[in-house]
Motif scaffolding. Structure first.
Motif, PDB file in Angstrom:
ATOM      1  N   ASN A   1       0.818  -1.214   0.000  1.00 32.95           N
ATOM      2  CA  ASN A   1       0.000   0.000   0.000  1.00 32.95           C
ATOM      3  C   ASN A   1       0.851   1.264   0.000  1.00 32.95           C
ATOM      4  OD1 ASN A   1      -2.485  -1.207  -0.061  1.00 32.95           O
ATOM      5  ND2 ASN A   1      -2.671  -1.331   2.155  1.00 32.95           N
TER       6      ASN A   1
ATOM      7  N   LEU B   1      -9.601  -0.251   1.091  1.00 28.62           N
ATOM      8  CA  LEU B   1     -10.474  -1.018   1.979  1.00 28.62           C
ATOM      9  C   LEU B   1     -10.312  -2.515   1.720  1.00 28.62           C
ATOM     10  CD1 LEU B   1     -13.637   1.232   1.784  1.00 28.62           C
ATOM     11  CD2 LEU B   1     -11.828   1.254   3.501  1.00 28.62           C
ATOM     12  N   GLU B   2     -10.751  -3.308   2.675  1.00 28.10           N
ATOM     13  CA  GLU B   2     -10.555  -4.760   2.634  1.00 28.10           C
ATOM     14  C   GLU B   2     -11.153  -5.393   1.381  1.00 28.10           C
ATOM     15  OE1 GLU B   2      -9.205  -8.362   3.220  1.00 28.10           O
ATOM     16  OE2 GLU B   2      -8.614  -6.625   4.396  1.00 28.10           O
ATOM     17  N   HIS B   3     -12.324  -4.913   0.962  1.00 29.26           N
ATOM     18  CA  HIS B   3     -12.974  -5.484  -0.225  1.00 29.26           C
ATOM     19  C   HIS B   3     -12.067  -5.326  -1.453  1.00 29.26           C
ATOM     20  CE1 HIS B   3     -16.193  -6.814  -2.812  1.00 29.26           C
ATOM     21  NE2 HIS B   3     -16.001  -5.752  -3.566  1.00 29.26           N
TER      22      HIS B   3
ATOM     23  N   THR C   1      -8.760  -4.764  -1.408  1.00 31.80           N
ATOM     24  CA  THR C   1      -7.526  -5.515  -1.183  1.00 31.80           C
ATOM     25  C   THR C   1      -7.727  -7.000  -1.484  1.00 31.80           C
ATOM     26  OG1 THR C   1      -6.897  -3.929   0.522  1.00 31.80           O
ATOM     27  CG2 THR C   1      -5.709  -5.999   0.497  1.00 31.80           C
ATOM     28  N   SER C   2      -8.857  -7.555  -1.072  1.00 33.53           N
ATOM     29  CA  SER C   2      -9.109  -8.972  -1.349  1.00 33.53           C
ATOM     30  C   SER C   2      -9.304  -9.207  -2.844  1.00 33.53           C
ATOM     31  CB  SER C   2     -10.298  -9.486  -0.553  1.00 33.53           C
ATOM     32  OG  SER C   2     -11.480  -8.844  -0.945  1.00 33.53           O
TER      33      SER C   2
END
Length: 91
Positions: free
Chosen positions: A5, A73-75, A77-78
């Motif tokens: 990041n 955000l996690e969404h 990143t995944s």
């Protein structure tokens, strides 16, 4: 070479003063006029309402949108991880 990041610039300061079009009059989403209307088949008078709505554009700037958040955000990143695995790229 894998990226983190910290290696990516997530935000361009050019957009600091930009306002976005949030809605147009009664439409919470921006109505686009590219829809196909059949002659005489507009029972809700949607085309005229959309044309009038573009005369009352509601814009939002930094004050209304709040502080910018430049963190992935996690969404997202995944999703990136999944794509990296799919293309056999290091993450």
């Amino acid at each position: 070479m894998s990226l983190t990041n910290d290696d990516i610039s997530w935000y361009n300061r050019v957009y600091d003063g930009v306002q976005i079009i949030d809605s147009c009059d009664e439409f919470s989403n921006v109505p686009l006029l590219g829809f196909f209307f059949q002659e005489g088949k507009d029972p809700q008078n949607l085309k005229d309402r959309m044309v009038r709505a573009w005369r009352k554009v509601h814009r939002k700037g930094r004050n209304e949108l709040g502080a910018k958040n430049c963190v992935a955000l996690e969404h997202y990143t995944s999703w990136v991880r999944k794509r990296a695995l799919e293309y056999r790229m290091p993450y």
